[in-house]
Design an enzyme around this catalytic site. Structure first.
Site, mmCIF file in Angstrom:
data_model
loop_
_atom_site.group_PDB
_atom_site.id
_atom_site.type_symbol
_atom_site.label_atom_id
_atom_site.label_comp_id
_atom_site.label_asym_id
_atom_site.label_seq_id
_atom_site.Cartn_x
_atom_site.Cartn_y
_atom_site.Cartn_z
ATOM 1 N N GLU A 49 -0.240 6.432 0.809
ATOM 2 C CA GLU A 49 0.403 5.459 1.977
ATOM 3 C C GLU A 49 1.143 5.712 2.662
ATOM 4 O O GLU A 49 1.658 5.208 3.790
ATOM 5 C CB GLU A 49 1.018 3.876 1.260
ATOM 6 C CG GLU A 49 -0.448 3.592 0.544
ATOM 7 C CD GLU A 49 -0.215 2.048 -0.541
ATOM 8 O OE1 GLU A 49 0.544 0.826 0.664
ATOM 9 O OE2 GLU A 49 -0.997 0.896 -0.777
ATOM 10 N N HIS A 272 6.632 0.021 -4.356
ATOM 11 C CA HIS A 272 6.643 0.179 -5.075
ATOM 12 C C HIS A 272 7.595 1.259 -6.167
ATOM 13 O O HIS A 272 8.621 1.580 -5.258
ATOM 14 C CB HIS A 272 5.354 1.555 -5.654
ATOM 15 C CG HIS A 272 4.074 0.569 -5.418
ATOM 16 N ND1 HIS A 272 3.038 1.221 -6.112
ATOM 17 C CD2 HIS A 272 3.718 -0.142 -4.395
ATOM 18 C CE1 HIS A 272 2.362 0.759 -6.210
ATOM 19 N NE2 HIS A 272 2.002 -0.398 -4.933
#
Length: 406
Positions: A49, A272
């Protein structure tokens, strides 16, 4: 290796959640990630990402002294978001883009535009050839009604096949990434069973971090709390997996995760938690057994379960293809009726009656729009059907091979 039979490798994996204009405090977090990587001095860094090439360039400039070798994988509309930083020379790279990755009309999810892929870098350290894979699979937005499960299973199968067919010349295989699957999910069991990869969390001698190794936790200020209500501790969807292919053994000595906010800051590095593994690679006397699936007695059941789920997705895609095809035909019929009405007017069949030009034009534009949209969706779902059929056929062949050679 002759002087020291054991090689230690420190691996870092993180879904950075760096989407320009959408991710909160993105630039600040990217700087924090870069500072932490410089301080820790990992051997390999696997990131997902990183959807802004400017962020990758900034990281590359910041980390150049510690990680002189790096590669950014480009795919899709906004990019794969995958990149690797390494202390050791990268000998080769390869990218495989998954054949299915959600739906273009699901704009609120956006996975289709990302070009989800698996990237491979080949690295040689002390005479040991490493195939290092980094990937990001389709997200799970609703566990109870997971419309994307068939697509994620196709991705897991393609990932397993990609690793299997590209790792034959490697001594050690490493896979890091956001797999968007729980450890017990069929996709993870299929991937591990088919490739023989081992889970660093399950194998680690020492562990430090979030309970149960979770990487998406409720007390992260960037996570959507409602999505984690069924999981009070969080979920584990980010992994470091590994295996030895030739005459080597790999052992995870230590595994760590970050646990919320960055040191001295009020924000975490990402939505995360990062996964950090210390691996020990040792040469052994005989070649490691790399026979497909023999270490997993229930692999045939896993393949059967995966094939069933892919079949469910196939039937749904066939229904969508039929519905969009029917819509396109109806729109075409409407256009033909309008054309007939216009010809009738021109021929004088409706003499004396005013011709509603505005209404006719609006209806024609509407019918053309529906025809184009329905045709596009029909073509998309036709491709989806073919990809699901192909995967279902591959799984059928794999199941037959397992049953014939148990």
């Amino acid at each position: 290796m002759e002087g020291d039979p054991t090689l230690q490798l420190r691996v870092f994996d993180l879904n950075c959640w760096a989407i320009r204009y959408l991710s909160k405090r993105r630039q600040e977090r990217v700087r924090l990630i870069g500072d932490m990587l410089r301080q820790e001095g990992f051997d390999l860094v696997l990131l997902q990402e990183v959807w802004s090439e400017r962020d990758y360039s900034d990281l590359k400039a910041k980390l150049g002294g510690c990680y002189p070798f790096s590669h950014y994988f480009r795919s899709g509309v906004i990019g794969s978001g995958l990149c690797v930083f390494s202390r050791f020379p990268i000998l080769d790279t390869l990218l495989y883009q998954y054949s299915l990755n959600g739906y273009p009309y699901m704009l609120q999810h956006g996975d289709w535009f990302c070009g989800k892929s698996v990237g491979l870098v080949v690295i040689k350290i002390s005479g040991i050839v490493f195939n290092v894979y980094v990937t990001h699979l389709h997200a799970e937005y609703c566990r109870e009604k997971d419309a994307y499960l068939p697509h994620r299973l196709v991705q897991a199968w393609e990932l397993a096949q990609f690793i299997r067919h590209t790792s034959k010349a490697a001594d050690v295989v490493l896979l890091g990434g956001d797999l968007n699957m729980h450890p017990e999910d069929v996709g993870i069991r299929l991937l591990r069973g088919w490739t023989g990869l081992r889970d660093a969390f399950a194998e680690a001698t020492r562990f430090e971090g979030c309970e149960d190794g979770c990487t998406l936790i409720p007390n992260n200020c960037f996570t959507v709390k409602t999505e984690l209500l069924p999981f009070p501790l969080g979920i584990r969807i980010d992994y470091i997996l590994y295996k030895a292919v030739s005459s080597f053994t790999v052992k995870c000595e230590e595994l760590k995760t970050t646990t919320g906010t960055a040191p001295g800051m009020d924000i975490p590095f990402s939505d995360h938690e990062a996964v950090m593994a210390t691996l020990h690679i040792r040469r052994q006397g005989q070649a490691a057994d790399s026979n497909l699936g023999t270490a997993e007695p229930t692999l045939a059941d896993v393949v059967t379960e995966a094939r069933t789920e892919v079949g469910v997705g196939l039937r749904a895609a066939q229904r969508q293809r039929y519905s969009t095809g029917r819509m396109a035909v109806l729109a075409l019929l409407l256009l033909l009726l309008q054309a007939a009405a216009a010809l009738g007017t021109l021929a004088g069949l409706a003499a004396g009656q005013p011709f509603p030009k505005l209404s006719f034009s609006l209806l024609a534009f509407f019918a053309i729009g529906i025809l184009l949209l329905a045709t596009g969706l029909h073509l998309f779902h036709t491709i989806e059907v073919k990809m699901l059929q192909g995967t279902e056929e591959q799984l059928r062949m794999a199941l037959r091979a397992l049953q014939e050679h148990p």
